[in-house]
Design a protein around this motif. Structure first.
Motif, mmCIF file in Angstrom:
data_model
loop_
_atom_site.group_PDB
_atom_site.id
_atom_site.type_symbol
_atom_site.label_atom_id
_atom_site.label_comp_id
_atom_site.label_asym_id
_atom_site.label_seq_id
_atom_site.Cartn_x
_atom_site.Cartn_y
_atom_site.Cartn_z
ATOM 1 N N THR A 148 0.850 -1.188 0.000
ATOM 2 C CA THR A 148 0.000 0.000 0.000
ATOM 3 C C THR A 148 0.885 1.236 0.000
ATOM 4 O O THR A 148 1.770 1.371 0.865
ATOM 5 C CB THR A 148 -0.912 0.034 1.242
ATOM 6 O OG1 THR A 148 -1.775 -1.097 1.221
ATOM 7 C CG2 THR A 148 -1.743 1.305 1.271
ATOM 8 N N LEU A 149 0.691 2.132 -0.954
ATOM 9 C CA LEU A 149 1.439 3.383 -1.003
ATOM 10 C C LEU A 149 0.874 4.338 0.046
ATOM 11 O O LEU A 149 -0.288 4.735 -0.029
ATOM 12 C CB LEU A 149 1.359 4.004 -2.394
ATOM 13 C CG LEU A 149 2.000 5.382 -2.563
ATOM 14 C CD1 LEU A 149 3.487 5.350 -2.260
ATOM 15 C CD2 LEU A 149 1.766 5.913 -3.986
ATOM 16 N N GLU A 150 1.706 4.698 1.024
ATOM 17 C CA GLU A 150 1.270 5.597 2.090
ATOM 18 C C GLU A 150 1.533 7.066 1.759
ATOM 19 O O GLU A 150 0.997 7.947 2.425
ATOM 20 C CB GLU A 150 1.982 5.240 3.412
ATOM 21 C CG GLU A 150 1.799 3.799 3.855
ATOM 22 C CD GLU A 150 0.387 3.497 4.349
ATOM 23 O OE1 GLU A 150 -0.432 4.425 4.422
ATOM 24 O OE2 GLU A 150 0.117 2.317 4.660
ATOM 25 N N GLY A 151 2.390 7.316 0.755
ATOM 26 C CA GLY A 151 2.665 8.688 0.347
ATOM 27 C C GLY A 151 4.074 9.142 0.706
ATOM 28 O O GLY A 151 4.935 8.355 1.099
ATOM 29 N N ILE A 152 4.297 10.447 0.574
ATOM 30 C CA ILE A 152 5.604 11.050 0.835
ATOM 31 C C ILE A 152 5.834 11.171 2.334
ATOM 32 O O ILE A 152 4.967 11.640 3.068
ATOM 33 C CB ILE A 152 5.697 12.439 0.171
ATOM 34 C CG1 ILE A 152 5.608 12.307 -1.355
ATOM 35 C CG2 ILE A 152 6.987 13.151 0.564
ATOM 36 C CD1 ILE A 152 5.504 13.631 -2.089
ATOM 37 N N VAL A 153 7.017 10.740 2.791
ATOM 38 C CA VAL A 153 7.363 10.869 4.207
ATOM 39 C C VAL A 153 8.563 11.790 4.435
ATOM 40 O O VAL A 153 8.729 12.322 5.530
ATOM 41 C CB VAL A 153 7.615 9.493 4.864
ATOM 42 C CG1 VAL A 153 6.314 8.716 4.972
ATOM 43 C CG2 VAL A 153 8.664 8.688 4.108
ATOM 44 N N LEU A 154 9.411 11.950 3.448
ATOM 45 C CA LEU A 154 10.489 12.937 3.504
ATOM 46 C C LEU A 154 10.480 13.712 2.200
ATOM 47 O O LEU A 154 10.335 13.129 1.127
ATOM 48 C CB LEU A 154 11.861 12.276 3.693
ATOM 49 C CG LEU A 154 12.147 11.606 5.030
ATOM 50 C CD1 LEU A 154 13.562 11.012 5.019
ATOM 51 C CD2 LEU A 154 12.013 12.587 6.187
ATOM 52 N N ASP A 155 10.692 15.012 2.301
ATOM 53 C CA ASP A 155 10.544 15.851 1.120
ATOM 54 C C ASP A 155 11.850 15.972 0.354
ATOM 55 O O ASP A 155 12.739 15.152 0.477
ATOM 56 C CB ASP A 155 10.005 17.230 1.534
ATOM 57 C CG ASP A 155 9.151 17.883 0.460
ATOM 58 O OD1 ASP A 155 9.233 17.456 -0.700
ATOM 59 O OD2 ASP A 155 8.412 18.815 0.796
ATOM 60 N N HIS A 156 11.996 17.022 -0.372
ATOM 61 C CA HIS A 156 12.915 17.175 -1.486
ATOM 62 C C HIS A 156 14.349 16.715 -1.188
ATOM 63 O O HIS A 156 14.962 17.137 -0.213
ATOM 64 C CB HIS A 156 12.934 18.635 -1.920
ATOM 65 C CG HIS A 156 13.473 18.852 -3.290
ATOM 66 N ND1 HIS A 156 12.813 18.387 -4.416
ATOM 67 C CD2 HIS A 156 14.603 19.430 -3.732
ATOM 68 C CE1 HIS A 156 13.511 18.714 -5.491
ATOM 69 N NE2 HIS A 156 14.594 19.343 -5.096
ATOM 70 N N GLN A 157 14.880 15.857 -2.047
ATOM 71 C CA GLN A 157 16.277 15.423 -2.058
ATOM 72 C C GLN A 157 16.747 14.888 -0.704
ATOM 73 O O GLN A 157 17.775 15.279 -0.180
ATOM 74 C CB GLN A 157 17.184 16.562 -2.531
ATOM 75 C CG GLN A 157 16.981 16.880 -3.998
ATOM 76 C CD GLN A 157 18.055 17.766 -4.591
ATOM 77 O OE1 GLN A 157 19.201 17.739 -4.163
ATOM 78 N NE2 GLN A 157 17.684 18.543 -5.580
ATOM 79 N N ASN A 158 15.957 14.000 -0.134
ATOM 80 C CA ASN A 158 16.393 13.251 1.036
ATOM 81 C C ASN A 158 16.368 11.789 0.636
ATOM 82 O O ASN A 158 15.310 11.185 0.501
ATOM 83 C CB ASN A 158 15.473 13.512 2.224
ATOM 84 C CG ASN A 158 16.158 13.191 3.531
ATOM 85 O OD1 ASN A 158 16.835 12.175 3.635
ATOM 86 N ND2 ASN A 158 16.001 14.064 4.514
ATOM 87 N N LYS A 159 17.565 11.213 0.422
ATOM 88 C CA LYS A 159 17.661 9.861 -0.135
ATOM 89 C C LYS A 159 18.129 8.866 0.926
ATOM 90 O O LYS A 159 18.545 9.238 2.017
ATOM 91 C CB LYS A 159 18.651 9.857 -1.317
ATOM 92 C CG LYS A 159 18.199 10.685 -2.508
ATOM 93 C CD LYS A 159 19.050 10.377 -3.723
ATOM 94 C CE LYS A 159 18.831 8.953 -4.201
ATOM 95 N NZ LYS A 159 19.631 8.645 -5.411
ATOM 96 N N ASP A 160 18.094 7.596 0.536
ATOM 97 C CA ASP A 160 18.648 6.525 1.368
ATOM 98 C C ASP A 160 18.043 6.532 2.767
ATOM 99 O O ASP A 160 18.755 6.502 3.769
ATOM 100 C CB ASP A 160 20.174 6.636 1.443
ATOM 101 C CG ASP A 160 20.826 6.527 0.086
ATOM 102 O OD1 ASP A 160 20.322 5.768 -0.752
ATOM 103 O OD2 ASP A 160 21.849 7.202 -0.150
ATOM 104 N N MET A 161 16.723 6.569 2.840
ATOM 105 C CA MET A 161 16.044 6.468 4.125
ATOM 106 C C MET A 161 15.888 5.000 4.495
ATOM 107 O O MET A 161 15.323 4.211 3.744
ATOM 108 C CB MET A 161 14.670 7.129 4.069
ATOM 109 C CG MET A 161 13.936 7.080 5.407
ATOM 110 S SD MET A 161 12.271 7.749 5.284
ATOM 111 C CE MET A 161 11.796 7.764 7.012
ATOM 112 N N LEU A 162 16.389 4.633 5.682
ATOM 113 C CA LEU A 162 16.384 3.249 6.133
ATOM 114 C C LEU A 162 15.718 3.189 7.500
ATOM 115 O O LEU A 162 16.213 3.782 8.461
ATOM 116 C CB LEU A 162 17.814 2.708 6.258
ATOM 117 C CG LEU A 162 18.812 3.103 5.156
ATOM 118 C CD1 LEU A 162 20.206 2.679 5.550
ATOM 119 C CD2 LEU A 162 18.414 2.478 3.848
ATOM 120 N N ILE A 163 14.622 2.489 7.602
ATOM 121 C CA ILE A 163 13.936 2.341 8.877
ATOM 122 C C ILE A 163 14.568 1.200 9.661
ATOM 123 O O ILE A 163 14.756 0.099 9.136
ATOM 124 C CB ILE A 163 12.438 2.091 8.651
ATOM 125 C CG1 ILE A 163 11.800 3.315 7.972
ATOM 126 C CG2 ILE A 163 11.725 1.786 9.969
ATOM 127 C CD1 ILE A 163 10.348 3.129 7.606
#
Length: 376
Positions: A184-199
């Protein structure tokens, strides 16, 4: 670098059936697989491993009639946009840059979508390729593609971050799932040019934690005697629900001033709880980039973070855990367009070893078994 009991390419561009691509029959141009790489990875409820492979589907002939073309999703259709060659720089094979304008503007001759590839429990053999579960652009902030999945399993639920690419923003988006196949696509969680997000694969004091990597063109200098180097680094954020994120006040992992091998860095595999030489904490595999040529040299390093405060490093290594492997790519030499890149994106527990998934040369999926005793 450690001796590995298993180190191989398990999925390559040759393994992708473009007749089953989300773009098949929907674009008036010949395409090919530029790369099948940077796989997010997790263990399925049935015990097998799942790789969410980034398929970069590219135009076979992007340049024609003195114009260069890009693929773009638009309201359920795929379209081709054209720019005069005189207005662009095509020195990087993965993209082209617009000339002038006062800031960097780029476009792609490929569009990325995500292909679920199921492996056996050890990650050595492809069991199934789930084309019917592929993830493709479905909204305007993904019009240039969905890239570089990272998957974490927290409290019985799967969380997958991806990079969504569009003229609107270069953002991090979140998908969730109960089984790692139906998302399920929940949407945007971090905005412009924030890459490599690892939970993180587990909560800290009841909160979700994540590594992030904000990008920019301006960084303030550390003092001359500081041990750190200014530039892209790994930051931290916390959330009550994995949707709303607050940057952590203290920094995460930063480039060290004594080496250029990690002049630029970013997150690799989602941090997992581990014990390294008697110390328990969050094992973080991350990439360091040494400036060289157009792309740089990408290697994988590791750091053990404090279990209760992941801004504190308990142990780290300046020696690469994984180096690029030209020998693995030798059978694919005719497809190669960059060198010296290993980009780790997933990790799973294999008992006495870690099963590590990486993108090799922005081309193929590499699985490496790293003995747990090798960390040190």
């Amino acid at each position: 670098m450690a001796d590995f009991s298993y180190d191989a390419l398990v999925f390559t561009p040759h393994d992708v059936d473009l007749s089953r691509s989300p773009l098949a029959g929907r674009i008036d141009a010949e395409t090919y697989v530029l790369g099948a790489f940077n796989p997010g990875m997790t263990r399925l409820p049935n015990g097998n491993l799942l790789m969410m492979v980034r398929v970069a589907e590219a135009l076979r002939h992007p340049i024609r009639d003195q114009q260069i073309h890009a693929i773009r999703w638009d309201e359920g259709e795929y379209k081709l946009d054209a720019w005069p060659l005189s207005l662009v720089d095509t020195s990087d094979p993965r993209k082209f840059m617009m000339r002038g304008g006062g800031w960097k503007v780029m476009a792609l001759t490929s569009l990325s979508w995500l292909l679920p590839v199921e492996l056996d429990a050890e990650g050595k053999t492809v069991v199934a390729v789930h084309y019917d579960r592929a993830i493709a652009p479905r909204t305007s902030y993904q019009c240039y593609g969905v890239e570089d999945a990272r998957i974490s399993h927290v409290d019985g639920r799967y969380y997958m971050t991806t990079c969504s690419v569009s003229p609107e923003r270069h953002s991090t988006t979140l998908y969730t799932s109960d089984d790692a196949l139906d998302w399920t696509l929940e949407g945007i969680v971090l905005d412009h040019q924030n890459k490599d997000m690892l939970i993180f694969e587990g909560k800290v004091a009841g909160k979700f934690w994540a590594q992030t990597r904000p990008l920019g063109d301006l960084y303030f200098a550390y003092p001359p005697e500081a041990e750190w180097r200014a530039g892209p680094s790994i930051n931290l954020a916390t959330s009550p629900d994995a949707l709303h994120w607050k940057p952590y006040d203290r920094p995460g992992i930063r480039p060290h001033a004594k080496t250029m091998a990690t002049a630029r860095m970013g997150g690799g595999a989602p941090p997992v709880l581990a014990e390294v030489h008697g110390q328990q904490g969050w094992l973080s595999l991350w990439h360091g980039v040494e400036p060289s040529g157009v792309v740089g040299i990408y290697r994988t390093y590791w750091t053990l973070l404090d279990r209760d405060d992941p801004s504190k490093a308990l142990a780290t290594s300046d020696t690469p855990l994984l180096n690029p492997s030209p020998a693995l790519c030798r059978p694919l030499e005719e497809l190669m367009y960059v060198n010296d890149v290993v980009f780790t994106t997933g990790i799973a527990d294999g008992g006495a070893h870690w099963i590590v998934a990486s993108g090799e040369a922005d081309l193929a999926c590499r699985i490496t078994h790293i003995p747990k005793a090798a960390l040190g």
